[in-house]
Scaffold this motif. Sequence first.
Motif, mmCIF file in Angstrom:
data_model
loop_
_atom_site.group_PDB
_atom_site.id
_atom_site.type_symbol
_atom_site.label_atom_id
_atom_site.label_comp_id
_atom_site.label_asym_id
_atom_site.label_seq_id
_atom_site.Cartn_x
_atom_site.Cartn_y
_atom_site.Cartn_z
ATOM 1 N N ARG A 9 0.822 -1.215 0.000
ATOM 2 C CA ARG A 9 0.000 0.000 0.000
ATOM 3 C C ARG A 9 0.856 1.265 0.000
ATOM 4 N N ARG A 10 2.024 1.211 0.653
ATOM 5 C CA ARG A 10 2.933 2.355 0.587
ATOM 6 C C ARG A 10 3.421 2.565 -0.839
ATOM 7 N N LEU A 11 3.750 1.449 -1.511
ATOM 8 C CA LEU A 11 4.195 1.546 -2.904
ATOM 9 C C LEU A 11 3.055 2.050 -3.802
ATOM 10 N N THR A 12 1.846 1.610 -3.519
ATOM 11 C CA THR A 12 0.685 2.074 -4.288
ATOM 12 C C THR A 12 0.496 3.572 -4.130
ATOM 13 N N ALA A 13 0.592 4.050 -2.894
ATOM 14 C CA ALA A 13 0.460 5.485 -2.637
ATOM 15 C C ALA A 13 1.539 6.264 -3.375
ATOM 16 N N ASP A 14 2.756 5.744 -3.388
ATOM 17 C CA ASP A 14 3.852 6.415 -4.092
ATOM 18 C C ASP A 14 3.581 6.488 -5.591
ATOM 19 N N LEU A 15 3.036 5.403 -6.157
ATOM 20 C CA LEU A 15 2.727 5.389 -7.588
ATOM 21 C C LEU A 15 1.655 6.419 -7.937
ATOM 22 N N VAL A 16 0.626 6.490 -7.107
ATOM 23 C CA VAL A 16 -0.457 7.448 -7.363
ATOM 24 C C VAL A 16 0.092 8.871 -7.305
ATOM 25 N N THR A 17 0.930 9.149 -6.312
ATOM 26 C CA THR A 17 1.517 10.485 -6.177
ATOM 27 C C THR A 17 2.414 10.816 -7.364
ATOM 28 N N GLU A 18 3.202 9.843 -7.787
ATOM 29 C CA GLU A 18 4.163 10.062 -8.866
ATOM 30 C C GLU A 18 3.475 10.262 -10.218
ATOM 31 N N ARG A 19 2.466 9.429 -10.499
ATOM 32 C CA ARG A 19 1.843 9.450 -11.831
ATOM 33 C C ARG A 19 0.629 10.367 -11.921
ATOM 34 N N GLY A 20 0.010 10.685 -10.786
ATOM 35 C CA GLY A 20 -1.174 11.523 -10.813
ATOM 36 C C GLY A 20 -2.466 10.750 -11.006
ATOM 37 N N PHE A 21 -2.408 9.565 -11.611
ATOM 38 C CA PHE A 21 -3.568 8.709 -11.791
ATOM 39 C C PHE A 21 -3.066 7.296 -12.059
ATOM 40 N N VAL A 22 -3.570 6.332 -11.309
ATOM 41 C CA VAL A 22 -3.178 4.937 -11.488
ATOM 42 C C VAL A 22 -4.436 4.096 -11.575
ATOM 43 N N ARG A 23 -4.455 3.171 -12.546
ATOM 44 C CA ARG A 23 -5.604 2.292 -12.745
ATOM 45 C C ARG A 23 -5.485 1.038 -11.871
ATOM 46 N N VAL A 24 -6.651 0.486 -11.549
ATOM 47 C CA VAL A 24 -6.698 -0.763 -10.788
ATOM 48 C C VAL A 24 -5.948 -1.863 -11.527
ATOM 49 N N VAL A 25 -6.157 -1.963 -12.840
ATOM 50 C CA VAL A 25 -5.522 -3.032 -13.607
ATOM 51 C C VAL A 25 -3.997 -2.910 -13.578
#
Length: 271
Positions: A9-25
Amino acid sequence: MQPDVAHRRRLTADLVTERGFVRVVELSESFGVTPVTARGDLDALERAGVVRRVHGGAVPSGAGAAEPRPDREPSFEEALAASVVPKQLIGERAAALVRSGQSVILDVGTTTLQVARALRARDDLDDVTIFTNGLSIALELEPEIPRFTVVVTGGTLRPRQHSLVHPLAGSVLDEVHVDLAVIGCNGVDPRLGVTNANLPEASVKSLMLRRAARVVVVADASKLGEVHLGRIAPVDAFDALVTDAAAPAVLLGELRDAGLEVVVARPAERP
């Protein structure tokens, strides 16, 4: 080996912050988990205030609204207190599309109320006819009569939004064809279209869309990626979207790819 839940979940949060939008898939493929697990991670992060869930994925919590979608439709007064500055900017940008001598449909809503206020502030405008199903908008425009002609549609009063809906809401709209319609909404999604939380209002908005030569949807960043009960129309049925600078770039790109012109209202554009 899959990372443990907390680390994932920490990595997921980092991805969302970095990319601005992340898909479930994308999360499912990246971490080797099921889409159900990926959605659960995003839901947990939203409850923690780290991300905001949108259709198909998530954006950072600061992108648009930091609060999750409410359990009920907010009242007009509650919505009026939210995203005030973005709505003002959007209102000014949308009002700039109007020319003297034109006819305009101005839909109910707090963002369209800001359009009405911006129209009032334009002392260069004259001989503008405005049709509205919003009582708050009609009262806002009343001081500009006779510079503006204000026509209130028929219909049944819906107190929550001070709007006029079916039956009879189309009694005026069926008889006109205007230069421009400015439509409010609760959600704009690239695939599922422009939607509204209330079915009777969605029906009136669809009618407004059909009665205009040019149709603009106004929506602050918190509404992008959202999907609600009543479908107004697909995004390519609109000529343009006016939104604010907090809108995630990825979502704006997808909306453009879907055939919608996107206009971003920025603070520097204010007079």
